[in-house]
Design a protein around this motif. Structure first.
Motif, PDB file in Angstrom:
ATOM      1  N   VAL A  10     -89.460 -32.509  35.860  1.00  0.00           N
ATOM      2  CA  VAL A  10     -89.022 -31.421  34.996  1.00  0.00           C
ATOM      3  C   VAL A  10     -87.611 -31.771  34.508  1.00  0.00           C
ATOM      4  CG1 VAL A  10     -88.559 -28.955  34.836  1.00  0.00           C
ATOM      5  CG2 VAL A  10     -90.365 -29.780  36.359  1.00  0.00           C
ATOM      6  N   PRO A  11     -87.440 -31.978  33.209  1.00  0.00           N
ATOM      7  CA  PRO A  11     -86.104 -32.265  32.690  1.00  0.00           C
ATOM      8  C   PRO A  11     -85.126 -31.139  33.041  1.00  0.00           C
ATOM      9  CG  PRO A  11     -87.774 -32.704  31.022  1.00  0.00           C
ATOM     10  CD  PRO A  11     -88.457 -31.992  32.148  1.00  0.00           C
ATOM     11  N   SER A  12     -83.875 -31.497  33.257  1.00  0.00           N
ATOM     12  CA  SER A  12     -82.874 -30.503  33.664  1.00  0.00           C
ATOM     13  C   SER A  12     -82.633 -29.440  32.593  1.00  0.00           C
ATOM     14  CB  SER A  12     -81.554 -31.193  34.019  1.00  0.00           C
ATOM     15  OG  SER A  12     -81.048 -31.895  32.891  1.00  0.00           O
ATOM     16  N   CYS A  13     -83.009 -29.739  31.361  1.00  0.00           N
ATOM     17  CA  CYS A  13     -82.802 -28.785  30.272  1.00  0.00           C
ATOM     18  C   CYS A  13     -83.968 -27.811  30.109  1.00  0.00           C
ATOM     19  CB  CYS A  13     -82.568 -29.527  28.963  1.00  0.00           C
ATOM     20  SG  CYS A  13     -83.977 -30.558  28.477  1.00  0.00           S
ATOM     21  N   VAL A  14     -84.946 -27.864  31.008  1.00  0.00           N
ATOM     22  CA  VAL A  14     -86.127 -27.011  30.891  1.00  0.00           C
ATOM     23  C   VAL A  14     -86.060 -25.875  31.904  1.00  0.00           C
ATOM     24  CG1 VAL A  14     -88.642 -26.905  31.145  1.00  0.00           C
ATOM     25  CG2 VAL A  14     -87.582 -28.833  29.954  1.00  0.00           C
ATOM     26  N   LEU A  15     -86.251 -24.674  31.394  1.00  0.00           N
ATOM     27  CA  LEU A  15     -86.363 -23.487  32.240  1.00  0.00           C
ATOM     28  C   LEU A  15     -87.810 -23.046  32.274  1.00  0.00           C
ATOM     29  CD1 LEU A  15     -83.404 -21.225  31.052  1.00  0.00           C
ATOM     30  CD2 LEU A  15     -83.530 -22.607  33.123  1.00  0.00           C
ATOM     31  N   ASN A  27     -87.281 -25.428  26.523  1.00  0.00           N
ATOM     32  CA  ASN A  27     -86.360 -26.552  26.476  1.00  0.00           C
ATOM     33  C   ASN A  27     -85.079 -26.028  25.832  1.00  0.00           C
ATOM     34  OD1 ASN A  27     -84.841 -28.806  25.532  1.00  0.00           O
ATOM     35  ND2 ASN A  27     -86.649 -30.087  25.734  1.00  0.00           N
ATOM     36  N   LEU A  28     -84.007 -25.957  26.596  1.00  0.00           N
ATOM     37  CA  LEU A  28     -82.743 -25.396  26.113  1.00  0.00           C
ATOM     38  C   LEU A  28     -82.098 -26.252  25.025  1.00  0.00           C
ATOM     39  CD1 LEU A  28     -81.276 -24.245  29.524  1.00  0.00           C
ATOM     40  CD2 LEU A  28     -82.250 -22.795  27.731  1.00  0.00           C
ATOM     41  N   GLU A  29     -82.371 -27.555  25.026  1.00  0.00           N
ATOM     42  CA  GLU A  29     -81.766 -28.440  24.030  1.00  0.00           C
ATOM     43  C   GLU A  29     -82.444 -28.315  22.665  1.00  0.00           C
ATOM     44  OE1 GLU A  29     -81.864 -32.345  25.726  1.00  0.00           O
ATOM     45  OE2 GLU A  29     -80.228 -31.886  27.129  1.00  0.00           O
ATOM     46  N   THR A  30     -83.761 -28.217  22.661  1.00  0.00           N
ATOM     47  CA  THR A  30     -84.494 -28.173  21.393  1.00  0.00           C
ATOM     48  C   THR A  30     -84.917 -26.765  21.003  1.00  0.00           C
ATOM     49  OG1 THR A  30     -86.657 -28.455  22.454  1.00  0.00           O
ATOM     50  CG2 THR A  30     -85.449 -30.472  21.835  1.00  0.00           C
ATOM     51  N   GLU A  31     -84.788 -25.826  21.938  1.00  0.00           N
ATOM     52  CA  GLU A  31     -85.218 -24.441  21.778  1.00  0.00           C
ATOM     53  C   GLU A  31     -86.726 -24.332  21.567  1.00  0.00           C
ATOM     54  OE1 GLU A  31     -82.767 -22.485  18.873  1.00  0.00           O
ATOM     55  OE2 GLU A  31     -80.947 -22.863  20.029  1.00  0.00           O
TER      56      GLU A  31
END
Length: 101
Positions: A10-15, A27-31
């Motif tokens: 799970v990438p760190s940018c994923v909630l 995905n917080l980076e790509t929304e």
């Protein structure tokens, strides 16, 4: 292309948020976000906890009344879609494990 010999990460940018038996991945980076039904959520839970995607596949075969070919196809489609959107990653299963002496 997802390999069942790899480990899902799970990438760190994923909630992920669980809502009853369903879930939402963001995905917080790509929304980009994706909703999973109860079966998709169970697949997510197992692939992200198992040592390999293949191990999760065999656990799912035990849990669900499904033909192995159908499950493999559906899992591959789901995981490839999630990977394309940066919501899941993979790494070789032996990465991060200690070598035997």
């Amino acid at each position: 292309m997802i390999s069942f010999a790899d480990r899902a990460t799970v990438p760190s940018c994923v909630l992920i948020r669980f809502l009853d038996q369903e879930s939402v991945l963001l995905n917080l980076e790509t929304e980009r976000y994706f909703g999973l039904d109860a079966v998709g959520t169970r697949i997510w839970q197992l692939v992200t906890a198992a040592p390999t995607i293949g191990a999760a596949f065999f656990q799912l075969i035990e849990e669900f009344d499904v033909e192995p070919e159908t499950l493999r196809s559906n899992m591959s489609e789901l995981l490839n879609h999630l990977a394309e959107n940066g919501l899941i990653g993979t790494q070789p299963a032996d990465v991060g494990t200690a070598a035997q002496v």
